[in-house]
Scaffold this motif. Structure first.
Motif, PDB file in Angstrom:
ATOM      1  N   ASP A  80      -1.275 -38.324 -15.321  1.00  0.00           N
ATOM      2  CA  ASP A  80      -0.873 -39.590 -15.955  1.00  0.00           C
ATOM      3  C   ASP A  80      -1.285 -39.579 -17.421  1.00  0.00           C
ATOM      4  N   LYS A  81      -0.313 -39.432 -18.303  1.00  0.00           N
ATOM      5  CA  LYS A  81      -0.565 -39.453 -19.739  1.00  0.00           C
ATOM      6  C   LYS A  81      -0.054 -40.769 -20.310  1.00  0.00           C
ATOM      7  N   PRO A  82      -0.842 -41.476 -21.110  1.00  0.00           N
ATOM      8  CA  PRO A  82      -0.318 -42.680 -21.755  1.00  0.00           C
ATOM      9  C   PRO A  82       0.784 -42.323 -22.741  1.00  0.00           C
ATOM     10  N   GLN A  83       1.646 -43.286 -23.020  1.00  0.00           N
ATOM     11  CA  GLN A  83       2.775 -43.049 -23.902  1.00  0.00           C
ATOM     12  C   GLN A  83       2.341 -42.518 -25.265  1.00  0.00           C
ATOM     13  N   ALA A  84       1.163 -42.915 -25.718  1.00  0.00           N
ATOM     14  CA  ALA A  84       0.668 -42.483 -27.024  1.00  0.00           C
ATOM     15  C   ALA A  84       0.412 -40.983 -27.081  1.00  0.00           C
ATOM     16  N   GLN A  85       0.272 -40.350 -25.920  1.00  0.00           N
ATOM     17  CA  GLN A  85       0.037 -38.909 -25.888  1.00  0.00           C
ATOM     18  C   GLN A  85       1.323 -38.103 -25.733  1.00  0.00           C
ATOM     19  N   LEU A  86       2.465 -38.781 -25.704  1.00  0.00           N
ATOM     20  CA  LEU A  86       3.757 -38.110 -25.617  1.00  0.00           C
ATOM     21  C   LEU A  86       4.470 -38.218 -26.949  1.00  0.00           C
ATOM     22  N   LEU A  87       5.041 -37.103 -27.401  1.00  0.00           N
ATOM     23  CA  LEU A  87       5.698 -37.045 -28.705  1.00  0.00           C
ATOM     24  C   LEU A  87       7.087 -36.439 -28.534  1.00  0.00           C
ATOM     25  N   ALA A  88       8.119 -37.168 -28.934  1.00  0.00           N
ATOM     26  CA  ALA A  88       9.489 -36.678 -28.797  1.00  0.00           C
ATOM     27  C   ALA A  88       9.786 -35.617 -29.861  1.00  0.00           C
ATOM     28  N   VAL A  89      10.150 -34.423 -29.406  1.00  0.00           N
ATOM     29  CA  VAL A  89      10.563 -33.331 -30.298  1.00  0.00           C
ATOM     30  C   VAL A  89      11.810 -32.709 -29.679  1.00  0.00           C
ATOM     31  N   HIS A  90      12.972 -33.077 -30.206  1.00  0.00           N
ATOM     32  CA  HIS A  90      14.241 -32.616 -29.637  1.00  0.00           C
ATOM     33  C   HIS A  90      15.124 -32.034 -30.735  1.00  0.00           C
ATOM     34  N   GLN A  91      16.336 -31.634 -30.365  1.00  0.00           N
ATOM     35  CA  GLN A  91      17.185 -30.915 -31.312  1.00  0.00           C
ATOM     36  C   GLN A  91      17.561 -31.734 -32.535  1.00  0.00           C
ATOM     37  N   HIS A  92      17.514 -33.037 -32.440  1.00  0.00           N
ATOM     38  CA  HIS A  92      17.918 -33.882 -33.556  1.00  0.00           C
ATOM     39  C   HIS A  92      16.786 -34.175 -34.536  1.00  0.00           C
ATOM     40  N   GLU A  94      13.765 -31.990 -34.578  1.00  0.00           N
ATOM     41  CA  GLU A  94      12.790 -30.910 -34.477  1.00  0.00           C
ATOM     42  C   GLU A  94      12.241 -30.484 -35.839  1.00  0.00           C
ATOM     43  N   ALA A  95      13.130 -30.341 -36.834  1.00  0.00           N
ATOM     44  CA  ALA A  95      12.674 -29.889 -38.144  1.00  0.00           C
ATOM     45  C   ALA A  95      11.669 -30.868 -38.750  1.00  0.00           C
ATOM     46  N   GLN A  96      11.951 -32.168 -38.598  1.00  0.00           N
ATOM     47  CA  GLN A  96      11.054 -33.182 -39.159  1.00  0.00           C
ATOM     48  C   GLN A  96       9.762 -33.311 -38.338  1.00  0.00           C
ATOM     49  N   ALA A  97       9.872 -33.062 -37.029  1.00  0.00           N
ATOM     50  CA  ALA A  97       8.725 -33.242 -36.144  1.00  0.00           C
ATOM     51  C   ALA A  97       7.653 -32.173 -36.340  1.00  0.00           C
ATOM     52  N   VAL A  98       8.007 -31.062 -36.974  1.00  0.00           N
ATOM     53  CA  VAL A  98       7.027 -29.993 -37.191  1.00  0.00           C
ATOM     54  C   VAL A  98       5.812 -30.528 -37.941  1.00  0.00           C
ATOM     55  N   GLN A  99       6.054 -31.327 -38.965  1.00  0.00           N
ATOM     56  CA  GLN A  99       4.946 -31.852 -39.758  1.00  0.00           C
ATOM     57  C   GLN A  99       4.047 -32.757 -38.929  1.00  0.00           C
ATOM     58  N   THR A 100       4.660 -33.574 -38.067  1.00  0.00           N
ATOM     59  CA  THR A 100       3.867 -34.454 -37.208  1.00  0.00           C
ATOM     60  C   THR A 100       2.982 -33.645 -36.267  1.00  0.00           C
ATOM     61  N   VAL A 101       3.556 -32.593 -35.686  1.00  0.00           N
ATOM     62  CA  VAL A 101       2.784 -31.734 -34.779  1.00  0.00           C
ATOM     63  C   VAL A 101       1.664 -31.032 -35.544  1.00  0.00           C
ATOM     64  N   LEU A 102       1.967 -30.554 -36.746  1.00  0.00           N
ATOM     65  CA  LEU A 102       0.944 -29.870 -37.546  1.00  0.00           C
ATOM     66  C   LEU A 102      -0.221 -30.808 -37.861  1.00  0.00           C
ATOM     67  N   GLU A 103       0.081 -32.064 -38.116  1.00  0.00           N
ATOM     68  CA  GLU A 103      -0.988 -33.025 -38.387  1.00  0.00           C
ATOM     69  C   GLU A 103      -1.911 -33.162 -37.179  1.00  0.00           C
ATOM     70  N   ARG A 104      -1.324 -33.182 -35.977  1.00  0.00           N
ATOM     71  CA  ARG A 104      -2.133 -33.272 -34.748  1.00  0.00           C
ATOM     72  C   ARG A 104      -2.965 -31.995 -34.580  1.00  0.00           C
TER      73      ARG A 104
END
Length: 318
Positions: A80-92, A94-104
């Motif tokens: 059971d993961k709270p919604q705050a621990q889930l991050l949407a990274v999909h084909q639309h 993905e390029a922008q989400a890289v920075q968010t993941v790198l910050e984490r």
């Protein structure tokens, strides 16, 4: 893969698996600040690995194609993961989400990436994320597991009569437009190695019509792999449209297909002799180019044959 809301019976079923995952995998080192690429089942929930279960529990963030789908998957296993621990990274995104993941990751968090099903970054999203994280000098750890590509290959019984026919080509989804798809199939006609294709149910009939021009070339069709109504059958490419039409159920579900190596042998004595003679006098690439012009065989196939001849001790003694 579509998941129904997990029942208490289902989550209790995997309670033992979660404990086994902890016992088997918890003693290993899971670096903080690393991206973990995690394979998930392509249909059968029992195909999850113990290491994947442990890492998904341990992860500070689970990046995924669809947060609702992944939330249902995790809950099916009793995670059971709270919604705050889930991050949407999909084909639309993905390029922008890289920075968010790198910050984490820079905060020292362990980030798991999962696609909706199977191994990420093959046909599903994930490749851009992995490339961006690697470019930033951050560790990427693969957790292997289910894949429709290897699953269908393992059931296809593909064998090569010649080194040039060895291995396989992963073509994935062919173009959606009819003209472009037909052009792609023309290219497959000259590919002597096995080719793995993927297709969605709403386009499978169009793909079948396109592949039918390949005539007697063997085609293994995998439908609903690992699921209750799984089908794996091998037939001539020309028979594929009729096979689909004979039962409405056959157009349902996700498809993974293997186009077998071309039946026409590329290692005729003439082709091999021509290549040997040219290799004795010329550099490999030039010899292959001339051999292709002389014999009419595909250059890629002749190149593979040339490499085999170069490394074959028996040929080196001639």
């Amino acid at each position: 893969m579509v998941l129904s809301p997990p029942s208490s019976r289902l989550t209790s079923t995997f309670a033992t698996a979660l404990q086994a995952a902890h016992d088997a995998a918890s003693g290993q080192n899971y670096l903080p600040g690393a991206l973990y690429v995690v394979a998930t089942p392509i249909g059968n929930l029992a195909d999850i690995t113990l290491r994947a279960l442990h890492l998904l529990q341990l992860a500070d963030v689970v990046a995924c194609e669809d947060t609702r789908h992944t939330q249902a998957l995790l809950r099916a296993y009793g995670i059971d993961k709270p919604q705050a621990q889930l991050l949407a990274v999909h084909q639309h995104n993905e390029a922008q989400a890289v920075q968010t993941v790198l910050e984490r990751l820079q905060l020292g968090q362990r980030v798991a990436y999962v696609s909706d099903a199977g191994t990420p970054a093959i046909s599903d999203p994930g490749a851009r994320l992995v490339a961006g994280v690697r470019l930033a000098g951050v560790t990427v750890v693969p957790l292997p597991g289910a894949s429709s590509v290897t699953t269908v290959l393992s059931a296809a019984g593909v064998s090569a009569d010649h080194p040039a026919q060895g291995g396989f080509v992963f073509a994935g989804f062919l173009p959606a437009k009819a003209t472009e798809r037909a052009h792609a199939v023309q290219g497959l006609a000259s590919e002597v190695r096995a080719v793995v294709l993927l297709e969605a149910p709403h386009r499978i009939e169009a793909l079948a019509q396109a592949l039918a021009v390949l005539g007697e070339r063997a085609l293994t069709v995998g439908r609903e792999l690992t699921k209750q109504f799984e089908q794996v059958t091998t037939l001539p490419a020309s028979a594929f449209p009729q096979w689909l039409a004979s039962d409405a159920n056959r157009t349902r579900g996700e498809f993974a297909l293997v186009l077998h190596p071309a039946a026409t042998a590329v290692d005729s004595s003439t082709d091999t002799r021509v290549l040997k003679l040219l290799l004795a006098e010329l550099p490999l690439k030039i010899a292959v180019k001339l051999a292709a012009e002389i014999t009419g065989q595909p250059r890629n196939a002749l190149y593979d044959l040339a490499l085999a001849l170069k490394t074959d001790p028996a040929d080196q003694q001639d």
